[in-house]
Design a protein around this motif. Structure first.
Motif, PDB file in Angstrom:
ATOM      1  N   UNK A 102      70.446 -64.078 -25.724  1.00  0.00           N
ATOM      2  CA  UNK A 102      69.637 -64.263 -24.825  1.00  0.00           C
ATOM      3  C   UNK A 102      68.204 -63.948 -25.151  1.00  0.00           C
ATOM      4  N   UNK A 103      67.256 -65.259 -24.894  1.00  0.00           N
ATOM      5  CA  UNK A 103      65.950 -64.876 -25.392  1.00  0.00           C
ATOM      6  C   UNK A 103      64.798 -64.902 -24.318  1.00  0.00           C
ATOM      7  N   UNK A 104      63.506 -64.679 -24.558  1.00  0.00           N
ATOM      8  CA  UNK A 104      62.499 -64.593 -23.720  1.00  0.00           C
ATOM      9  C   UNK A 104      61.159 -64.990 -24.721  1.00  0.00           C
ATOM     10  N   UNK A 105      60.876 -66.247 -24.632  1.00  0.00           N
ATOM     11  CA  UNK A 105      59.459 -66.522 -25.256  1.00  0.00           C
ATOM     12  C   UNK A 105      58.404 -66.504 -24.221  1.00  0.00           C
ATOM     13  N   UNK A 106      57.305 -66.031 -24.852  1.00  0.00           N
ATOM     14  CA  UNK A 106      56.016 -66.021 -23.954  1.00  0.00           C
ATOM     15  C   UNK A 106      55.084 -67.147 -23.977  1.00  0.00           C
ATOM     16  N   UNK A 107      55.434 -68.126 -25.015  1.00  0.00           N
ATOM     17  CA  UNK A 107      54.547 -69.498 -24.921  1.00  0.00           C
ATOM     18  C   UNK A 107      55.648 -70.629 -25.151  1.00  0.00           C
ATOM     19  N   UNK A 108      55.120 -71.841 -24.774  1.00  0.00           N
ATOM     20  CA  UNK A 108      55.642 -73.064 -25.174  1.00  0.00           C
ATOM     21  C   UNK A 108      55.102 -74.003 -25.853  1.00  0.00           C
ATOM     22  N   UNK A 114      56.545 -68.272 -29.602  1.00  0.00           N
ATOM     23  CA  UNK A 114      56.373 -69.605 -29.115  1.00  0.00           C
ATOM     24  C   UNK A 114      57.826 -70.358 -28.927  1.00  0.00           C
ATOM     25  N   UNK A 115      58.212 -70.962 -28.199  1.00  0.00           N
ATOM     26  CA  UNK A 115      59.364 -71.877 -28.111  1.00  0.00           C
ATOM     27  C   UNK A 115      58.891 -73.212 -28.384  1.00  0.00           C
ATOM     28  N   UNK A 116      59.437 -73.975 -29.087  1.00  0.00           N
ATOM     29  CA  UNK A 116      59.163 -75.258 -29.197  1.00  0.00           C
ATOM     30  C   UNK A 116      59.783 -76.085 -28.350  1.00  0.00           C
ATOM     31  N   UNK A 117      59.073 -77.069 -27.588  1.00  0.00           N
ATOM     32  CA  UNK A 117      59.637 -77.980 -26.509  1.00  0.00           C
ATOM     33  C   UNK A 117      60.777 -79.115 -26.981  1.00  0.00           C
ATOM     34  N   UNK A 118      61.534 -79.542 -26.193  1.00  0.00           N
ATOM     35  CA  UNK A 118      62.358 -80.528 -26.609  1.00  0.00           C
ATOM     36  C   UNK A 118      61.837 -81.840 -26.697  1.00  0.00           C
ATOM     37  N   UNK A 119      60.734 -82.167 -26.024  1.00  0.00           N
ATOM     38  CA  UNK A 119      60.218 -83.481 -25.913  1.00  0.00           C
ATOM     39  C   UNK A 119      58.724 -83.391 -26.294  1.00  0.00           C
ATOM     40  N   UNK A 148      58.182 -82.910 -18.619  1.00  0.00           N
ATOM     41  CA  UNK A 148      58.274 -81.542 -18.289  1.00  0.00           C
ATOM     42  C   UNK A 148      57.673 -81.439 -16.668  1.00  0.00           C
ATOM     43  N   UNK A 149      58.324 -80.530 -15.954  1.00  0.00           N
ATOM     44  CA  UNK A 149      58.068 -80.068 -14.743  1.00  0.00           C
ATOM     45  C   UNK A 149      57.015 -78.856 -14.572  1.00  0.00           C
ATOM     46  N   UNK A 150      56.555 -78.852 -13.396  1.00  0.00           N
ATOM     47  CA  UNK A 150      55.674 -77.751 -13.440  1.00  0.00           C
ATOM     48  C   UNK A 150      56.456 -76.446 -13.364  1.00  0.00           C
ATOM     49  N   UNK A 151      57.636 -76.498 -12.841  1.00  0.00           N
ATOM     50  CA  UNK A 151      58.346 -75.204 -12.717  1.00  0.00           C
ATOM     51  C   UNK A 151      58.662 -74.678 -14.084  1.00  0.00           C
ATOM     52  N   UNK A 152      58.945 -75.528 -15.097  1.00  0.00           N
ATOM     53  CA  UNK A 152      59.214 -75.320 -16.263  1.00  0.00           C
ATOM     54  C   UNK A 152      58.086 -74.709 -17.107  1.00  0.00           C
ATOM     55  N   UNK A 153      56.859 -75.120 -16.941  1.00  0.00           N
ATOM     56  CA  UNK A 153      55.561 -74.699 -17.575  1.00  0.00           C
ATOM     57  C   UNK A 153      55.133 -73.329 -16.961  1.00  0.00           C
ATOM     58  N   UNK A 154      55.545 -72.930 -15.726  1.00  0.00           N
ATOM     59  CA  UNK A 154      55.265 -71.693 -15.018  1.00  0.00           C
ATOM     60  C   UNK A 154      56.233 -70.697 -15.600  1.00  0.00           C
ATOM     61  N   UNK A 155      57.321 -70.935 -16.268  1.00  0.00           N
ATOM     62  CA  UNK A 155      58.195 -69.767 -16.857  1.00  0.00           C
ATOM     63  C   UNK A 155      57.476 -69.057 -18.146  1.00  0.00           C
ATOM     64  N   UNK A 156      56.187 -69.647 -18.624  1.00  0.00           N
ATOM     65  CA  UNK A 156      55.461 -69.033 -19.776  1.00  0.00           C
ATOM     66  C   UNK A 156      54.415 -68.628 -19.555  1.00  0.00           C
ATOM     67  N   UNK A 157      53.817 -67.609 -20.197  1.00  0.00           N
ATOM     68  CA  UNK A 157      52.602 -67.041 -20.257  1.00  0.00           C
ATOM     69  C   UNK A 157      51.416 -68.128 -20.727  1.00  0.00           C
ATOM     70  N   UNK A 158      51.885 -68.907 -21.664  1.00  0.00           N
ATOM     71  CA  UNK A 158      50.875 -69.880 -22.087  1.00  0.00           C
ATOM     72  C   UNK A 158      51.587 -71.201 -22.897  1.00  0.00           C
ATOM     73  N   UNK A 159      50.840 -72.304 -22.764  1.00  0.00           N
ATOM     74  CA  UNK A 159      51.371 -73.293 -23.136  1.00  0.00           C
ATOM     75  C   UNK A 159      50.341 -74.051 -24.202  1.00  0.00           C
ATOM     76  N   UNK A 176      46.290 -73.460 -12.957  1.00  0.00           N
ATOM     77  CA  UNK A 176      46.044 -72.839 -11.623  1.00  0.00           C
ATOM     78  C   UNK A 176      47.181 -71.737 -11.178  1.00  0.00           C
ATOM     79  N   UNK A 177      48.235 -71.848 -11.717  1.00  0.00           N
ATOM     80  CA  UNK A 177      49.408 -71.103 -11.464  1.00  0.00           C
ATOM     81  C   UNK A 177      49.495 -69.888 -12.532  1.00  0.00           C
ATOM     82  N   UNK A 178      48.446 -69.643 -13.138  1.00  0.00           N
ATOM     83  CA  UNK A 178      48.124 -68.565 -14.088  1.00  0.00           C
ATOM     84  C   UNK A 178      48.671 -68.776 -15.569  1.00  0.00           C
ATOM     85  N   UNK A 179      49.195 -69.798 -16.095  1.00  0.00           N
ATOM     86  CA  UNK A 179      49.619 -70.123 -17.203  1.00  0.00           C
ATOM     87  C   UNK A 179      48.178 -70.479 -18.176  1.00  0.00           C
ATOM     88  N   UNK A 180      48.104 -69.773 -19.293  1.00  0.00           N
ATOM     89  CA  UNK A 180      46.921 -70.336 -20.179  1.00  0.00           C
ATOM     90  C   UNK A 180      47.346 -71.464 -20.984  1.00  0.00           C
TER      91      UNK A 180
END
Length: 989
Positions: free
Chosen positions: A703-709, A725-730, A736-747, A769-773
């Motif tokens: 079970x993993x928790x990545x800080x970036x995408x 950083x996690x590598x995106x699937x696409x 990608x959806x906004x909810x997906x990006x908001x799970x990370x500290x940075x993109x 705007x949601x706090x993601x760098x």
């Protein structure tokens, strides 16, 4: 696999300085990569001695200032001069071992290399211009002759009239002596039968002698691919014993793979059948395959000899067929069993083509279709290459013999034979196996071509037994045949020469521009060229007996040199076997071997066969693995000392034990430290390897928790320095959806795409705007579809080029002094930024202020130019990485959070049952498009993630229905085509 030298790679860590305007410059360090290309006259095990000799020689210079050595007293130690000195020194060291250094490559970066070659290596240049001109004249003359025949006022006789007229005239003239002729023919027929029987016995006995000779050093193959193919055959054999005649899946390689989807299955069925015959021993089955290959190919040429009444010549050709330079290399050096199986069928393929075109045997058209289908089920790409070669051969045959209809039928028959295999072909072409971009195709084509001086030099194989060698005798005889042979032989010899030219580096720029260039891996055409060459020899009936004997002796001598050095089996090194055995003993769930494939395919067989049955994160033939990109990054990490990333991702792959080849480690302390951070400890040390172990349950997920995408085709580079950083699937932002990006500290986005620019920009604005760098690599943004400029989110990237180094970097209150570019990137093409609302990093150049870092109106949106991250990774500039770390607010090498989760995985027949106690658990099983389940699952770094509870997965064979439709359509078209042709011939007669 053209003319390949044996390549040994080394590292030299040393210092030097150069004279600048008459004064010594600053002394600085380098890590030089050195590749030495050697031709050896000895056996394989002696290359270890060669490595030691060269390492000892390089040790004299290691960690010293090169200018202080006598060799550089009057010669400045530039990259070129260092290469020349080392070439001379290594050559002198190896001369007493009857080894010759052909060339040496030295580089400070992987992409810019200085090549130093010996004088002997450069001495041989082929002279083909005379042949090209004469052959062109012959083609033009043949074409004009065809045209004059077609447009003559006098009607041309029908094909039937041309065939039947001479025999009818002879019958009328010789009617009184028909009985005498019948007696003579009967005598010739009996002699031919006796010769054929003797030839069969000779071939069978020769095959036994061959097997005894090959096994003189051991019974196991030494070729790089052989054990990988043997494993798949062994897997198939065991599955058949259990009643599963086509296993869809194995969990033993690459975290799970479909073993017969991307690799044509027929060769493995042949090996499995042989394994049944020899009572289950896979190595004995391989030896039986050697005998089958020798006899099967020789019998094919014997059929040619019987038909053309040249039994003795065909027997020599048949026996030598197995030993021709590239055939013997493919079998023993590559150990490529599918290609070896095809070599058995090539004589029969061209026999049917000749029978149909020249002797007008209609049944042969069916043979062409069936043989093509059989070859396609051994190796689809080679089947396509045979089609291309047959097209060339038929083209020259048509021009010289003024025949078009039957050669056209041959090409149609080959296409139909491939189409019949649609049930295998269509699924194999899905999933990205053939998705090579033009740059990758170009690189492959270059890697599989060689200069004339290599491919026609028989002495090179004495220095490197694995080198590609086309065959000087083949080239000379084919060239002579174009001018001296019968008209029947000329098309074969011309095609051989065309293929040879294609295997040379000179033609690569032309081949790249041709259609279907993905199939033009010219080195692989060589055995097909040999088949045409052999048929040309048999059809050369005007050659006098002694001249033909001379040609055959020339082929035997030329091939015998390769045979002596390549045709042997061996036994694995005891130290290697012991190391692998002890690794198996401590492995619970899965093992990884970090050796950059230097141990060949043997570990892939050893770990997963017999009683070991240990899951392996690697394997052999990675092209069909869902985790192929994972493997590429892991190998990159090992080569470039990203040990933190390497061990972290091995945990993610479920590897509780990791065996690292000792000589691949540059910094042992750093390796140990990063292993410890990821939970691994040093379990055992071996002469050749270091075994690390992490304590886990025997079956576990992560079970993993990545800080970036990271999103985009070049975004994965950031994970080497920042593993969190996690590598995106696409690659596409719209996916990608906004909810997906908001799970990370940075993109981080680099090399991304979008379908609608406005939607992509809005997504990133809302994430910020949601706090993601949001960090945007402006070097890798798409061209604006309206302005064709590199513009994104209101900021424009302007192209610029720097030489030698970046200008000083001003970031906040600090000034960074970048390192010098590696030689490969001496001219650094990059971008600076315009229209940045808040510049935070800049450089001065020619009085102009160039922005390379800035933020938008929302400070969470950061734009970066100068290709800063790539510069930090490639040019080893830690300051650039520190700037990125400051932008992110994260230290480099910060790992993601990992939690080991005990799970239960049960493998049934074409079914997997997974019990997980938690949600979002990476099962460490590769996520395949063959999986079907009613539960929600998704892929993370190509691995299957499941929710809590029980997940039942059905393993299917994707796209099978569409493939069957193609096969049925191909079969119907084949029946219609053959029926039409046979009926038309019947009506004509």
């Amino acid at each position: 696999m053209k003319h390949m030298l044996y390549c040994l790679e080394f590292k030299l860590f040393a210092k030097h300085y150069v004279q600048i305007e008459g004064s010594p410059g600053q002394c600085h360090s380098h890590s030089w990569n050195i590749a030495v290309y050697i031709n050896a006259n000895n056996h394989f095990k002696q290359f270890y001695k060669v490595e030691n000799l060269i390492n000892n020689l390089l040790g004299k210079y290691s960690n010293t200032v090169l200018n202080n050595h006598s060799e550089f007293a009057f010669v400045e130690p530039s990259l070129e001069n260092i290469g020349e000195v080392l070439l001379k020194k290594i050559s002198e060291t190896l001369i007493s071992y009857d080894m010759k250094v052909e060339k040496l490559e030295i580089s400070e970066t992987p992409a810019r290399i200085c090549v130093v070659r010996s004088r002997e290596y450069d001495a041989l240049l082929a002279k083909d211009s005379v042949f090209a001109g004469k052959f062109l004249n012959k083609i033009i003359a043949g074409t004009i002759s065809m045209m004059s025949n077609n447009y003559s006022n006098k009607p041309a006789p029908s094909e039937q009239e041309r065939e039947e007229a001479p025999p009818l005239q002879e019958q009328r003239q010789n009617a009184p002596i028909q009985k005498k002729h019948a007696s003579v023919e009967l005598h010739k027929y009996n002699n031919l039968n006796i010769k054929a029987i003797c030839a069969v016995l000779f071939i069978l006995i020769s095959g036994v002698l061959l097997l005894l000779y090959v096994n003189r050093r051991g019974r196991e193959p030494w070729g790089s691919d052989a054990f990988g193919h043997i494993f798949k055959a062994d897997l198939l054999c065991k599955s058949i014993k259990k009643g599963d005649f086509f296993p869809l899946y194995t969990d033993l390689w690459y975290n799970g793979i479909q073993p017969f989807r991307y690799w044509a299955p027929l060769p493995y069925y042949i090996l499995a059948l042989l394994q049944f015959i020899v009572k289950g021993n896979p190595v004995s089955a391989y030896n039986a395959f050697i005998y089958l290959s020798f006899c099967g190919g020789a019998f094919g040429w014997l059929i040619w000899g019987i038909k053309e009444r040249k039994v003795l010549v065909s027997v020599v050709v048949g026996v030598v067929w197995f030993c021709l330079p590239d055939n013997i290399r493919v079998f023993f050096s590559e150990g490529n069993i599918p290609r070896s199986a095809i070599a058995i069928m090539l004589p029969y393929m061209f026999f049917f083509i000749w029978q149909y075109c020249e002797h007008k045997k209609d049944y042969a058209l069916l043979g062409i279709v069936l043989i093509t289908a059989t070859i396609a089920m051994c190796h689809l790409m080679i089947a396509a290459m045979i089609g291309i070669t047959a097209f060339l051969f038929m083209l020259f045959y048509s021009i010289i013999n003024k025949k078009i209809r039957r050669p056209s039928d041959v090409i149609i028959g080959i296409l139909l034979g491939i189409s019949i295999c649609g049930a295998y072909l269509y699924p194999a072409l899905q999933g990205g196996l053939m998705a090579l971009d033009s740059e990758a195709v170009s690189e492959v084509m270059k890697a599989l071509t060689f200069p004339f001086t290599q491919s026609l030099n028989p002495s090179l194989r004495h220095i490197n037994i694995e080198i590609y060698y086309f065959g000087l005798s083949v080239f000379i005889i084919a060239l002579l045949g174009v001018f001296l042979a019968d008209k029947k032989s000329i098309p074969s010899f011309v095609t051989v020469l065309i293929i040879f030219l294609g295997t040379t580096t000179a033609l690569v720029p032309i081949l790249i521009k041709l259609p279907l260039n993905q199939l033009l891996w010219m080195m692989r055409f060589t055995p097909i060229a040999y088949a045409l060459f052999s048929s040309g020899i048999i059809l050369w009936k005007s050659a006098r007996r002694y001249f033909m004997a001379f040609l055959l002796v020339l082929i035997i001598v030329d091939s015998g040199l390769s045979f002596k050095m390549l045709a042997f089996n061996s036994t694995p090194f005891p130290d290697t076997v012991n190391m692998l055995r002890q690794t198996v003993d401590v492995t619970g769930q899965r093992v990884a071997l970090m050796d950059l494939s230097e141990f060949g395919s043997f570990p892939s067989f050893y770990f997963c066969s017999g009683q070991n049955n240990t899951k392996y994160a690697y394997g052999w033939a990675w092209q069909g693995a869902a985790t192929a990109s994972n493997i590429v990054l892991l190998n990159t990490a090992l080569e470039n000392e990203y040990y933190g990333f390497m061990f972290d991702r091995l945990v993610e792959l479920g590897c509780d034990s990791v065996l690292v080849k000792r000589d691949k480690v540059k910094d042992l302390d750093r390796l140990y430290d990063n292993a410890r951070k990821c939970g691994y400890y040093l379990a055992k040390e071996f002469n050749m390897g270091l075994l690390f172990k992490v304590e886990t349950p025997n079956s576990f997920g992560v079970k993993s928790r990545y800080y970036g995408l990271a999103i985009g085709n070049s975004a994965s580079n950031i994970t080497l320095e920042f593993p969190g950083y996690q590598i995106g699937n696409s690659y596409c932002l719209d996916d990608y959806t906004l909810d997906q990006l908001l799970q990370y500290e940075m993109v981080y986005v680099s090399g991304f795409t979008y379908r609608q620019k406005e939607i992509a920009e809005k997504l990133l604005y809302e994430a910020a705007e949601g706090g993601v760098k949001v960090i945007i690599d402006m070097n890798k943004v798409p061209n604006d579809p309206l302005t064709n400029r590199l513009t994104f989110m209101g900021v424009t990237a302007q192209p610029i080029q720097f030489e030698h180094k970046l200008p000083n970097l001003h970031v906040k209150d600090y000034v960074y002094f970048p390192t010098i570019f590696q030689e490969e990137y001496r001219n650094w093409n990059t971008v600076y930024l315009e229209d940045v609302p808040n510049p935070t990093g800049f450089s001065w150049m020619g009085g102009n202020k160039l922005t390379f870092i800035g933020t938008g109106e929302n400070s969470n949106i950061v734009y970066v130019g100068f290709n800063l991250l790539f510069h930090g990774i490639i040019n080893k500039d830690r300051m650039a990485i520190d700037i990125y770390a400051g932008v992110m607010g994260k230290n480099a090498e910060t790992l993601p959070e990992r939690e080991i989760i005990p799970i239960n995985v049960e493998y049934l027949n074409n079914k997997i049952i997974i019990d997980s106690p938690a949600d979002d658990v990476n099962t460490t099983i590769a996520d395949l498009d063959a999986f079907k389940t009613e539960r929600r699952t998704y892929a993370l770094h190509n691995l299957l993630v499941v929710g809590s509870g029980r997940t039942e997965i059905e393993i299917t064979y994707p796209y099978l229905e569409k493939g069957i439709v193609i096969s049925i359509a191909g079969l119907i078209l084949t029946i219609c085509f053959l029926g039409f042709r046979f009926k038309k011939r019947g009506d004509g007669h």
